[in-house]
Design an enzyme around this catalytic site. Structure first.
Site, PDB file in Angstrom:
ATOM      1  N   LYS A  79      31.887 -28.426  39.455  1.00  0.00           N
ATOM      2  CA  LYS A  79      32.278 -27.730  40.515  1.00  0.00           C
ATOM      3  C   LYS A  79      31.039 -26.881  40.191  1.00  0.00           C
ATOM      4  O   LYS A  79      30.906 -26.769  38.494  1.00  0.00           O
ATOM      5  CB  LYS A  79      33.406 -26.884  40.881  1.00  0.00           C
TER       6      LYS A  79
HETATM    7  N1  GLU Z   1      32.179 -31.069  48.117  1.00  0.00           N
HETATM    8  C1  GLU Z   1      32.452 -31.718  48.605  1.00  0.00           C
HETATM    9  C2  GLU Z   1      34.323 -31.953  47.850  1.00  0.00           C
HETATM   10  O1  GLU Z   1      34.675 -30.722  47.652  1.00  0.00           O
HETATM   11  C3  GLU Z   1      31.838 -33.601  48.459  1.00  0.00           C
HETATM   12  C4  GLU Z   1      31.481 -33.084  46.848  1.00  0.00           C
HETATM   13  C5  GLU Z   1      30.716 -34.358  46.445  1.00  0.00           C
HETATM   14  O2  GLU Z   1      30.434 -35.296  47.222  1.00  0.00           O
HETATM   15  O3  GLU Z   1      30.786 -34.538  44.803  1.00  0.00           O
HETATM   16  O4  GLU Z   1      34.378 -33.095  47.392  1.00  0.00           O
END
Ligand code: GLU
Length: 424
Positions: free
Chosen positions: A114
């Site tokens: 993240k």
């Molecule tokens: N931000 C989204 C989540 O928290 C998607 C993450 C992604 O597609 O890598 O799942």
């Protein structure tokens, strides 16, 4: 920073401690050794970067950004990037661990990561936002790549931000690199179906739990917190399946429409007013009354930490579907469990987004783009299979759906970690 809260005050909700304790509990339930549990909890790599940005006024403003890879035993890191004033190390670490578990729960070949920048993007002009994004992308570039770590949109980031990141990294490496981020526009290697995929996954989970509980879809009243990327498409998707959306809130306030909100009227109203408030004929409710609106299903689809002990006590709904990441605090979850309220946890409920990202990345790597039907069919199958397996484990282990989902994720991460062994 890992086992100690870094920036949160003692009385504040700390998302990192919450996820670390969930993994620990799951590890014990699964009978994993303590050293394995610690290995799974600890993030692999934490990068903190300063992001100097030349503002339109000519002066330079400093921001701070992060990219954290939590676990890459099952594949490259995967997870969004958020731009928000609340971003800090603990929040990003917690969200990266959520991603490791989420990708394992839906069984896609990724680890968890993240990123984020502590910034209020509303306060930036478009060119300031572009400069901030490109400088942040440059700073985390050594850590990301199609076979290393693949960012995606999250709170306050979108296809445009992903395009700037893709372009910045492609320029740095000297060749086009569509697979370095997902959530891109179609014109540069995005996939049909990515927009709205999280909401579709939430809808599949709603239908699946109603089926297990023997409750007809057309008798469900739903409230949704948030009318953004995830909340807005949900109004149509749920209404199309016969559910009645009776309450929605956004940062400006909340509305209650006992006879059901029309998604087309709301979309039109929102386009003009930029808020759900003022929807024709709606009853206005205060933020504190929102969760008590008479309903059957409650869907938090905005920020984390909103279903606190107090909210869980007054909640009218008997099912919670977590479209947001980390919306329920530990105390909130305990109250939900005590009150017999079923919660489909974030790592399952909102996984449609990352499944869509996986499909986009696979298409980019192959250079072969899919038709929408294939995308939707595979998304539905992946989500239903994941729900089915978590439901089965919840019955076998006799634990909540949340504990079962974390256990499924931790079990798969442990299996990969074990079979790979320890380097050197
Ligand atoms: N931000 C989204 C989540 O928290 C998607 C993450 C992604 O597609 O890598 O799942």
């Amino acid at each position: 920073m890992v086992t100690q809260p870094e920036q949160a005050k003692p009385h504040e909700f700390n998302p990192w401690l919450r996820v670390a304790s969930l993994i620990e509990t799951a590890g014990h339930q699964l009978g994993l050794a303590d050293d394995m549990i610690q290995r799974i909890i600890q993030p692999e790599r934490i990068l903190e970067v300063s992001v100097p940005v030349r503002m339109d006024s000519g002066r330079i403003q400093m921001f701070t950004g992060w990219r954290i890879q939590h676990d890459t035993s099952r594949g490259p890191g995967k997870g969004g990037i958020r731009f928000h004033p609340s971003v800090n190390t603990d929040e990003i670490a917690a969200l990266s661990a959520d991603m490791s578990i989420k990708c394992a729960v839906v069984n896609i070949p990724y680890g968890g990561a993240k990123g984020g920048v502590k910034v209020d993007p509303e306060a930036l002009s478009r060119s300031e936002l572009e400069r901030l994004t490109r400088r942040y992308a440059f700073s985390i570039a050594p850590m990301i790549g199609p076979d290393r770590d693949i960012p995606a949109p999250d709170i306050n980031t979108d296809f445009q931000v992903m395009s700037w990141i893709m372009d910045t990294v492609s320029m740095l490496r000297g060749h086009n690199m569509p697979g370095v981020v997902t959530g891109k526009p179609l014109s540069i290697g995005g996939t049909l179906g990515h927009a709205g995929a999280t909401s579709l996954g939430v809808t599949i989970c709603a239908a699946a739990i109603l089926e297990r509980l023997g409750r007809p879809m057309n008798e469900q009243r739903v409230i949704i917190q948030g009318y953004g990327k995830v909340g807005a498409p949900l109004v149509k998707l749920l209404s199309d399946r016969g559910m009645k959306v009776v309450g929605i809130s956004d940062v400006h306030g909340a509305i209650h429409v006992p006879e059901g909100i029309s998604y087309s009227i709301l979309a039109k109203h929102f386009a003009e007013a930029h808020t759900v408030v003022g929807y024709p004929g709606a009853l206005h409710v205060g933020a504190e009354e929102f969760w008590a609106i008479p309903s059957d299903i409650a869907i938090p689809a905005a920020l984390g930490g909103v279903i606190t002990e107090d909210v869980a006590e007054v909640l009218s709904a008997s099912i919670v579907i977590e479209a947001a990441n980390g919306p329920t605090t530990g105390e909130g979850a305990a109250v939900l469990a005590r009150r017999g309220i079923q919660a489909v946890p974030d790592v399952l409920a909102n996984a449609g987004g990352v499944v869509a990202s996986y499909f986009e990345w696979a298409q980019d790597l192959q250079g072969f783009m899919w038709e929408r039907e294939l995308f939707t069919q595979r998304l539905e199958k992946t989500m239903s299979d994941a729900f089915k397996y978590v439901w089965q484990r919840h019955l076998e282990l006799n634990v909540t759906l949340r504990e079962a989902a974390i256990a499924v994720g931790v079990e798969r991460i442990a299996e990969a970690t074990e079979v790979r062994g320890l380097f050197p």
